[in-house]
Design an enzyme around this catalytic site. Structure first.
Site, mmCIF file in Angstrom:
data_model
loop_
_atom_site.group_PDB
_atom_site.id
_atom_site.type_symbol
_atom_site.label_atom_id
_atom_site.label_comp_id
_atom_site.label_asym_id
_atom_site.label_seq_id
_atom_site.Cartn_x
_atom_site.Cartn_y
_atom_site.Cartn_z
ATOM 1 N N MET A 30 0.707 -0.984 0.221
ATOM 2 C CA MET A 30 0.033 -0.550 0.162
ATOM 3 C C MET A 30 0.978 1.607 0.053
ATOM 4 S SD MET A 30 -3.308 -1.103 2.210
ATOM 5 C CE MET A 30 -2.753 -0.323 3.681
ATOM 6 N N LEU A 33 6.828 3.148 1.541
ATOM 7 C CA LEU A 33 7.632 2.071 1.076
ATOM 8 C C LEU A 33 8.704 2.000 2.354
ATOM 9 C CD1 LEU A 33 7.637 0.877 -2.252
ATOM 10 C CD2 LEU A 33 5.962 0.329 -0.713
ATOM 11 N N HIS A 37 9.463 -3.202 3.041
ATOM 12 C CA HIS A 37 8.584 -4.033 1.660
ATOM 13 C C HIS A 37 10.014 -3.871 1.056
ATOM 14 C CE1 HIS A 37 6.027 -0.543 3.339
ATOM 15 N NE2 HIS A 37 5.046 -1.955 3.054
ATOM 16 N N ARG A 189 2.541 3.632 9.090
ATOM 17 C CA ARG A 189 1.700 3.672 10.116
ATOM 18 C C ARG A 189 3.294 4.192 11.309
ATOM 19 N NH1 ARG A 189 -1.938 -0.253 8.928
ATOM 20 N NH2 ARG A 189 -4.032 0.462 8.538
HETATM 21 P P1 AMP Z 1 1.541 -3.033 3.359
HETATM 22 O O1 AMP Z 1 2.194 -2.051 2.396
HETATM 23 O O2 AMP Z 1 1.922 -2.369 4.605
HETATM 24 O O3 AMP Z 1 0.190 -3.664 3.223
HETATM 25 O O4 AMP Z 1 2.563 -3.814 3.807
HETATM 26 C C1 AMP Z 1 2.581 -4.917 2.623
HETATM 27 C C2 AMP Z 1 3.617 -6.117 2.738
HETATM 28 O O5 AMP Z 1 4.962 -5.706 3.152
HETATM 29 C C3 AMP Z 1 3.232 -7.429 3.299
HETATM 30 O O6 AMP Z 1 2.740 -8.701 2.465
HETATM 31 C C4 AMP Z 1 3.758 -6.801 4.370
HETATM 32 O O7 AMP Z 1 3.392 -7.882 5.723
HETATM 33 C C5 AMP Z 1 4.992 -6.352 3.968
HETATM 34 N N1 AMP Z 1 5.781 -5.738 5.199
HETATM 35 C C6 AMP Z 1 5.356 -4.664 5.828
HETATM 36 N N2 AMP Z 1 6.029 -4.428 6.693
HETATM 37 C C7 AMP Z 1 6.876 -5.693 7.179
HETATM 38 C C8 AMP Z 1 8.482 -4.990 7.850
HETATM 39 N N3 AMP Z 1 8.313 -4.972 8.642
HETATM 40 N N4 AMP Z 1 8.717 -6.332 7.793
HETATM 41 C C9 AMP Z 1 8.056 -6.979 6.608
HETATM 42 N N5 AMP Z 1 7.745 -7.290 6.153
HETATM 43 C C10 AMP Z 1 6.893 -5.990 5.855
#
Ligand code: AMP
Length: 281
Positions: A30, A33, A37, A189
């Site tokens: 989302m 980054l 990510h 966040r």
């Molecule tokens: P999001 O943008 O929050 O929807 O996350 C996108 C992807 O990044 C999802 O598969 C999350 O699990 C992964 N992700 C988010 N934060 C982390 C993190 N700290 N370490 C590893 N992967 C992450």
């Protein structure tokens, strides 16, 4: 790096590449980054011929419309970051591209009890929205591998179920949680935390680390009680701290009940929800 905004353009590009025998790795995000990510996309770059990262803030998975409005959006920086690490494709669809027939279509998956606890119990309709968008993205990209973070433990377990129930050979690659130096799990966040809350937020991962230590010698009930005491901090509202069977996602009452066990928690600080988890055994 190529940038696509239209589903049709991306699909026709990828179908040519697929015919040339190229493997496709997909990291849905989302945006806003961070290094978490980046770790998914880098792994996809290493392991597949074509790495795609999508950036789409999916409105249907937000039960709290204020959270959706306040969700950080840093598309320009995201594109630069993806380009700098060697990503092949960034996909930036708008809401109409993803939901041309409206946002109400049921996803049709059966998650059984796996979606009932934790995030499922605290965010109304969240996993329906997640399943809707992941299904649509998988149908567009048709990847060989989808890269997802362990940070969203329940989400990636549900995506695994989706892949089993879909007609696809796509494999889920689960990536480790990337943390800040004080242990806080990286999250888009985190930038919304004020300075004091940001300092205190380190207590979430510290609590999980101590729970893992204690799990070697204490009963599950006392590990859970101690964790809840450590999270009993004035700025924190603990949505849940659950110790679950890693495969069924059901809460257990003794460590011996499951081969692999995970502690999952979500804490709200100043209205910002922070998720974290740790594999205890
Ligand atoms: P999001 O943008 O929050 O929807 O996350 C996108 C992807 O990044 C999802 O598969 C999350 O699990 C992964 N992700 C988010 N934060 C982390 C993190 N700290 N370490 C590893 N992967 C992450």
């Amino acid at each position: 790096m190529l940038l696509f905004k239209k589903v049709d353009h991306l699909k026709s590009f990828l179908s040519k590449e697929r015919k040339n025998g190229k493997s496709i790795g997909f990291s849905p995000t989302m945006g806003a980054l961070h290094q978490g990510h980046v770790s998914l996309v880098k792994r996809s770059i290493e392991e597949t011929d074509i790495s795609i990262c999508s950036i789409f803030v999916n409105p249907t998975q937000f039960d709290d419309k204020k959270d959706l409005q306040k969700y950080p959006r840093t598309t320009g920086e995201d594109i630069d970051l993806l380009e700098s690490i060697g990503t092949d494709i960034v996909f930036l669809p708008d809401v109409e591209e993803i939901y041309p027939n409206g946002q109400d279509a049921p996803h049709g998956f059966d998650f059984g009890a796996m979606a009932n606890h934790m995030e499922g119990a605290h965010r109304d309709g969240h996993f329906d929205g997640m399943a809707q968008v992941v299904k649509r993205l998988l149908e567009i990209v048709e990847p060989d591998f989808i890269y997802m973070g362990q940070k969203d433990y329940q989400q990636q377990a549900l995506v695994k179920v989706m892949l089993q129930q879909m007609d696809t050979n796509c494999e889920l690659v689960r990536c480790d949680i990337i943390r800040e130096p004080d242990g806080l799990a990286m999250s888009s966040r985190n930038v919304r935390l004020n300075e004091e809350d940001r300092k205190t937020a380190g207590k979430i991962s510290e609590t999980l680390r101590l729970a893992k230590e204690e799990a070697k010698s204490h009963s599950l009930q006392s590990v859970k009680e101690n964790a809840l005491k450590r999270l009993d901090i004035p700025q924190f509202t603990v949505d849940y701290f659950e110790i679950i069977n890693a495969f069924t996602l059901q809460p257990i009452s003794e460590f011996e009940e499951a081969e692999s066990v995970v502690a999952c928690t979500t804490v709200r600080i100043g209205g910002i929800r922070l998720l974290d988890n740790m594999i205890l055994k």
